[in-house]
Design an enzyme around this catalytic site. Structure first.
Site, PDB file in Angstrom:
ATOM      1  N   PHE A  31       0.856  -1.183   0.000  1.00  0.00           N
ATOM      2  CA  PHE A  31       0.000   0.000   0.000  1.00  0.00           C
ATOM      3  C   PHE A  31       0.888   1.227   0.000  1.00  0.00           C
ATOM      4  CE2 PHE A  31      -2.265   3.608   1.618  1.00  0.00           C
ATOM      5  CZ  PHE A  31      -3.435   3.557   0.880  1.00  0.00           C
ATOM      6  N   ASP A  68       9.336   3.082   2.019  1.00  0.00           N
ATOM      7  CA  ASP A  68       8.121   3.844   2.315  1.00  0.00           C
ATOM      8  C   ASP A  68       7.826   3.675   3.800  1.00  0.00           C
ATOM      9  OD1 ASP A  68       5.609   4.882   2.731  1.00  0.00           O
ATOM     10  OD2 ASP A  68       4.680   3.952   0.985  1.00  0.00           O
ATOM     11  N   LYS A 123       2.340  11.171   7.192  1.00  0.00           N
ATOM     12  CA  LYS A 123       1.539  10.915   8.392  1.00  0.00           C
ATOM     13  C   LYS A 123       2.093  11.609   9.652  1.00  0.00           C
ATOM     14  CE  LYS A 123      -1.090   7.139   6.564  1.00  0.00           C
ATOM     15  NZ  LYS A 123      -0.797   5.972   5.763  1.00  0.00           N
TER      16      LYS A 123
HETATM   17  C1  LIG Z   1      -0.976   6.066   4.272  1.00  0.00           C
HETATM   18  C2  LIG Z   1       0.142   5.578   3.441  1.00  0.00           C
HETATM   19  C3  LIG Z   1       0.487   6.204   2.229  1.00  0.00           C
HETATM   20  C4  LIG Z   1      -0.334   7.298   1.620  1.00  0.00           C
HETATM   21  O1  LIG Z   1      -0.423   8.437   2.397  1.00  0.00           O
HETATM   22  P1  LIG Z   1      -1.587   9.508   2.099  1.00  0.00           P
HETATM   23  O2  LIG Z   1      -1.215  10.661   2.985  1.00  0.00           O
HETATM   24  O3  LIG Z   1      -2.872   8.862   2.483  1.00  0.00           O
HETATM   25  O4  LIG Z   1      -1.525   9.829   0.662  1.00  0.00           O
HETATM   26  C5  LIG Z   1       1.612   5.747   1.552  1.00  0.00           C
HETATM   27  N1  LIG Z   1       2.334   4.723   2.020  1.00  0.00           N
HETATM   28  C6  LIG Z   1       2.038   4.082   3.175  1.00  0.00           C
HETATM   29  C7  LIG Z   1       2.897   2.967   3.648  1.00  0.00           C
HETATM   30  C8  LIG Z   1       0.919   4.475   3.916  1.00  0.00           C
HETATM   31  O5  LIG Z   1       0.598   3.823   5.038  1.00  0.00           O
END
Ligand SMILES: *Cc1c(COP(=O)(O)O)cnc(C)c1O
Length: 423
Positions: free
Chosen positions: A144, A230, A271
């Site tokens: 994700f 990520d 986040k």
């Molecule tokens: C939440 C998330 C995203 C996307 O972030 P948004 O601010 O919702 O665009 C990307 N990568 C990971 C691992 C995430 O948990």
């Protein structure tokens, strides 16, 4: 005025006037402080989602809110057409904090992932010598990384993809936690990068083998392929380390001498970079990579704005000063031990997994069943908010400012709910 409307009425408003791209638990939140949130009727809950780990520092942390409001009264946005007096100090701060030469500031996690993909491709053409339009990026199954067209192009979540094509080419998908699969994929021609989550959050808190990430990094390095981590969800103390790539170190600073540290070539944050106060994301890399992006080639109107800069400094200060990594590590161990104790007493939950305070329990029913959802509704009624991910998995990720006493109170709510639950 939308004051003093009932939860029921507020839910109806969203239902009638908002796109139905989410299916929320039936609770309407009106206030937050630390580990708590309150609904429109004033009922208090423990927040066990933390806005998908954006609110690691707790709701409305006073230091973050004050940095934000102060800057909001002074200067909010100039765009990058001009310099602003908050961005430079923030860039110095965050690059020293995570030990990279440079940062590229964006707003959301998906934008930061897009930025990393663009950076990786450009580096591949201009530094590695891959022929234009041929670069490939390896990604993992059940990843994700966000919701843009390019990002869903390499997802294998049918709900996220169906009827959003045509998709962006240039990605190779391999099984997660499978070093051999990566080794094999790296044999293909024109591989530029490997993009992965150190722990797969949305997939249901899937924690790979201990040495998976370090082995991947070594393989990438040997092939001159960028390892892109990520850490939008796992980063910033959530998993009991400043970054999940820190392995088992929970010191509050970046320390490369730690044998468990695996340095990514490109680090993606979002986040909790703002403690949930404001959309702030970032891509970090060293000069040799970051320098391929020149004026006009990438950007964002809001990226690097002064409010974001001040908020992010405050949010990262809080992580360090309140030793949130260490707390996440300690409480996480306690939490999993307590869950295992409860699992002995019930058939409803099969197992608990996770790291630090990013954990999940697996409910003993098919992913298509309503059981996990109904259990979350029962938890809500008992004052604790969590949400199923992928059907029968419930993620438990409270703010990291929680005390041991509060955690034990939460454990007893979870225990009581599980033991009383009837399918
Ligand atoms: C939440 C998330 C995203 C996307 O972030 P948004 O601010 O919702 O665009 C990307 N990568 C990971 C691992 C995430 O948990």
């Amino acid at each position: 005025m939308v004051e003093n409307l009932s939860s029921e009425h507020l839910i109806q408003l969203e239902d009638k006037h908002g796109a139905h791209n989410y299916h929320p638990l039936p609770v309407v939140l009106a206030k937050g402080e630390g580990v708590y949130v309150w609904d429109a009727e004033g009922k208090k809950y423990f927040d066990f989602l933390s806005a998908y780990s954006a609110v690691n520092q707790g709701h409305c942390h006073p230091r973050i809110v004050s940095a934000m409001t102060e800057q909001a009264q002074t200067l909010t946005l100039t765009s990058r057409a001009f310099y602003n007096d908050a961005l430079g100090p923030y860039e110095k701060y965050i690059t020293e904090y995570f030990d990279f030469d440079k940062v590229l500031p964006m707003n959301t996690g998906a934008e930061a992932v897009e930025t990393a993909i663009k950076l990786c491709r450009k580096w591949a053409y201009e530094k590695k010598g891959i022929a234009e339009n041929e670069a490939k990026i390896i990604v993992c199954e059940n990843n994700f990384h966000g919701r843009t067209t390019t990002i869903v192009s390499f997802s294998n979540d049918e709900t996220a993809r169906k009827n959003f094509g045509p998709f962006t080419p240039g990605f190779i998908r391999i099984p997660y936690d499978d070093v051999e699969a990566l080794e094999k994929a790296l044999e293909e021609e024109n591989v530029a990068g490997f993009l992965a989550e150190p722990i797969q959050g949305e997939a249901g808190v899937f924690t790979p083998s201990e040495d998976y990430i370090s082995k991947c990094q070594a393989l990438c390095k040997a092939k001159n392929v960028l390892f892109i981590a990520d850490e939008v969800q796992t980063g910033i103390a959530r998993t009991g380390s400043l970054l999940a790539v820190c392995g088992n170190c929970s010191c509050e600073k970046h320390c490369e001498q730690q044998p468990t540290y695996t340095r990514p070539d490109v680090l993606i944050l979002g986040k909790a970079l703002s403690g949930g106060a404001y959309p702030v994301s970032a891509v970090l890399a060293d000069n040799e990579i970051m320098e391929v992006i020149k004026p006009g080639q990438h950007g964002s109107t809001f990226g690097g704005n002064p409010v974001a800069a001040k908020v992010a400094i405050a949010a990262l200060d809080v992580v360090k000063d309140e030793k949130l990594s260490l707390n996440a590590r300690k409480l996480g161990e306690l939490f999993r031990n307590e869950m295992n104790r409860i699992i002995e007493k019930t058939d409803l939950v099969v197992s608990v997994r996770g790291k630090g305070m990013l954990n999940a329990i697996i409910v003993n029913d098919s992913p298509d069943s309503e059981t996990a959802w109904n259990l979350c509704v029962a938890l809500k009624d008992n004052g604790l908010l969590a949400k199923p991910t992928h059907g029968n998995i419930i993620r438990f990720a409270p703010p990291l400012v929680m005390t041991e006493e509060q955690l034990l109170e939460c454990v007893s709510i979870i225990e009581k709910t599980i033991l009383a639950f009837k399918k």
